[in-house]
Structures are given as C-alpha cells and as structure tokens.
Design a protein around this motif. Sequence first.
Motif, short mmCIF file in Angstrom:
data_model
loop_
_atom_site.label_atom_id
_atom_site.label_comp_id
_atom_site.label_asym_id
_atom_site.label_seq_id
_atom_site.Cartn_x
_atom_site.Cartn_y
_atom_site.Cartn_z
N CYS A 199 0.95 -1.23 -0.08
CA CYS A 199 -0.08 0.09 0.11
C CYS A 199 0.86 1.33 0.11
O CYS A 199 1.67 1.29 -0.75
N ASN A 200 0.90 2.11 1.05
CA ASN A 200 1.41 3.34 1.13
C ASN A 200 2.49 3.17 2.11
O ASN A 200 3.21 4.14 2.79
N VAL A 201 2.86 2.02 2.48
CA VAL A 201 3.97 1.51 3.56
C VAL A 201 5.08 1.17 2.84
O VAL A 201 5.05 0.23 2.08
N TRP A 202 6.49 1.73 3.31
CA TRP A 202 7.58 1.28 2.89
C TRP A 202 8.45 0.91 3.93
O TRP A 202 8.63 1.48 5.01
N ASN A 203 9.04 -0.32 3.68
CA ASN A 203 9.83 -0.98 4.78
C ASN A 203 11.13 -0.99 4.43
O ASN A 203 11.66 -1.69 3.42
N ILE A 204 12.18 -0.43 5.36
CA ILE A 204 13.66 -0.05 4.84
C ILE A 204 14.44 -1.02 5.39
O ILE A 204 15.80 -1.00 5.42
N ASP A 205 14.05 -1.84 6.59
CA ASP A 205 14.96 -2.82 7.24
C ASP A 205 15.22 -3.93 6.33
O ASP A 205 14.33 -5.00 6.13
N THR A 206 16.29 -4.08 5.64
CA THR A 206 16.58 -5.21 4.88
C THR A 206 17.64 -6.16 5.67
O THR A 206 18.43 -6.69 4.74
N GLY A 207 17.52 -6.46 6.96
CA GLY A 207 18.40 -7.33 7.64
C GLY A 207 19.67 -6.98 7.93
O GLY A 207 20.53 -8.25 7.70
N ALA A 208 20.19 -5.68 7.91
CA ALA A 208 21.47 -5.60 8.28
C ALA A 208 22.14 -6.30 9.44
O ALA A 208 23.22 -6.60 9.63
N ALA A 209 21.05 -6.49 10.50
CA ALA A 209 21.50 -7.15 11.79
C ALA A 209 21.87 -8.78 11.53
O ALA A 209 22.41 -9.58 12.22
N PHE A 210 21.53 -9.24 10.31
CA PHE A 210 21.77 -10.78 10.13
C PHE A 210 22.57 -10.95 8.81
O PHE A 210 23.81 -10.70 8.77
N ILE A 211 21.95 -11.30 7.86
CA ILE A 211 22.60 -11.77 6.69
C ILE A 211 22.33 -10.79 5.43
O ILE A 211 22.59 -11.20 4.54
N GLY A 212 21.60 -9.82 5.94
CA GLY A 212 21.29 -8.77 4.86
C GLY A 212 22.17 -7.50 4.89
O GLY A 212 23.15 -7.52 5.22
N LYS A 213 21.69 -6.50 3.91
CA LYS A 213 22.12 -5.26 3.76
C LYS A 213 21.85 -4.18 4.53
O LYS A 213 20.66 -4.22 4.74
N LEU A 214 22.54 -2.95 4.53
CA LEU A 214 21.92 -1.71 5.11
C LEU A 214 21.48 -1.06 3.82
O LEU A 214 22.20 -0.93 2.75
N SER A 215 20.08 -0.40 3.99
CA SER A 215 19.89 0.36 2.80
C SER A 215 19.31 1.62 3.17
O SER A 215 18.93 2.09 4.35
N CYS A 216 19.26 2.66 2.14
CA CYS A 216 18.50 3.84 2.34
C CYS A 216 17.81 4.12 0.99
O CYS A 216 18.30 3.68 0.07
N LEU A 217 16.52 5.18 1.26
CA LEU A 217 15.93 5.13 0.16
C LEU A 217 15.55 6.61 -0.11
O LEU A 217 15.16 7.28 1.00
N ASP A 218 15.48 6.98 -1.42
CA ASP A 218 15.06 8.55 -1.63
C ASP A 218 13.57 8.52 -1.95
O ASP A 218 12.83 7.72 -2.62
N ILE A 219 13.03 9.05 -0.82
CA ILE A 219 11.43 8.88 -0.60
C ILE A 219 10.46 9.67 -1.81
O ILE A 219 9.51 9.34 -2.39
N GLN A 220 11.45 10.56 -2.63
CA GLN A 220 10.74 11.23 -3.82
C GLN A 220 10.70 10.22 -4.98
O GLN A 220 9.60 9.94 -5.79
#
Length: 243
Positions: A199-220
């Motif tokens: 919907c209009n919800v964006w989840n930016i936690d891509t699992g950096a604590a585990f086996i994932g990467k750290l992410s950032c997103l441009d909201i525009q």
Amino acid sequence: MRTLVIGDIHGGLKGLIQLFERAEISIDDKLVFLGDYVDGWSESAQVISYLIQLEKSYNCIFIKGNHDAWCIDWLEEEIISQVWFVHGGQSTMESYREISDSEMQEHLNFFARMKDYYVDEENNLFIHAGFSSMHGPEKERYSSNYSWDRTLWEMALTMDNRIEKNSAIYPKRLLLYNEIYIGHTPTLYYNIEVPMNGCNVWNIDTGAAFIGKLSCLDIQTKAFWQSDTLQILYPNEKGRNKR
C-alpha cells in the motif's frame, strides 16, 4: 533536496559509511534514520559517536527503535534484559568498554533527543515499527507500539491491491498519511533483500543485523542504495544471534 530514509543499522558502522558513499550524501540532503542503531555487529557505540558527529553538519532526524530503548535502560539504570542480551545487547555492552565518561554523556544526550516518530511537510510518517490507533500515533495508548508494533506492516502487506484508497474498506490507519516509512521487520523474513512496499507503507529494514544489507531510499524517486552484506564487512562476527 533529497530526503533519504535509512534502515536499521545494528552496530554496522562499516555498512553505514559504505552506504553513504554509494548514495553520495550531501549537506543538502535530509537524513531520516528509522532506529535500531545498536545491537548486532561490534560497533554499536561507534555508530552512535559517528551519528553525533554527522548531526553537526547534516540535517538529521533520529527515530528511536526498540533496541535503542533497551540500550537506554542499560546505560541509564544498568538494567540488563536477558532478551536484549541475547539479541545483540552483549555486543553493545562490549562496544562501550572504551567509551570515556564525557563521550558517554554525549551518547545519553543523543538518545534523549531521539523522536518516537516524525511527520514531514508532505504528511509522510517515519516511525520505527508502527501504531495501532485509528487516529494516528499521537493517540496511541501504548507508546511501546512505536518501536514494537508489526500490525501496521502486516496489514499493508496483505491488502488486496485492487482495493482503492477511496474505498470504504480501505484501512483508516493508512489514510492518515501520504506515505509511511518503517524499519523493525526485516524484509529477509519474506526472502526479499531490498526495501519493500505494501500500500503506502515502505519497509527499509533489509536485515543488516543478520545476513542482509543496510539500505537507504530516496522518498521522492524511490531510488535506493545498499551496502555490502554486513557479514562480508565483519567476516569474523556473527551479528545478532537470533531474528
């Protein structure tokens, strides 16, 4: 000016520095951090020191996460939750061994400045986890929901995308804001390694604590950048013990 929203860091300072290099951040950018700066990799205290310095030159908003709340309990009152200890708290405690008294006070002041949530000029909400009140987080009965609630994300993710916003059955919580940005629930739970949208919800936690990467997103533009997998950057560590 870009607004960049940054997911859960969990002590991964190397990933954060790499992420900022790849996103080519500038002093014209607004940086919104979604919380959980500590617990996981070995540099939790160093992440906080880095963010304190970053704040002096950049436009930063810092949201408080559930792991930050646990860390505050330990720093202020020496409360050591067993759940916290096995979910990254041990590595955080170890990272503070070489922190001076003056730097410790700076950290306490930094934690005190964190926000439960933030609403920008375009009516976008930034919050660590979610909220349950139909009237928004300011009417939330339990403030712990800001850093723990997953029902908002679960609802957004399971919504039938054929239901339009003007429908009588569209969730009222989602209509309160233009867009909502969260962390807290790793996208790895869904076998996805990049920021997710429901919907209009964006989840930016891509699992950096585990086996994932750290992410950032441009909201525009919805362009996003990622670090390497944190296990690559910390090859001799395990990160958090459990999801």
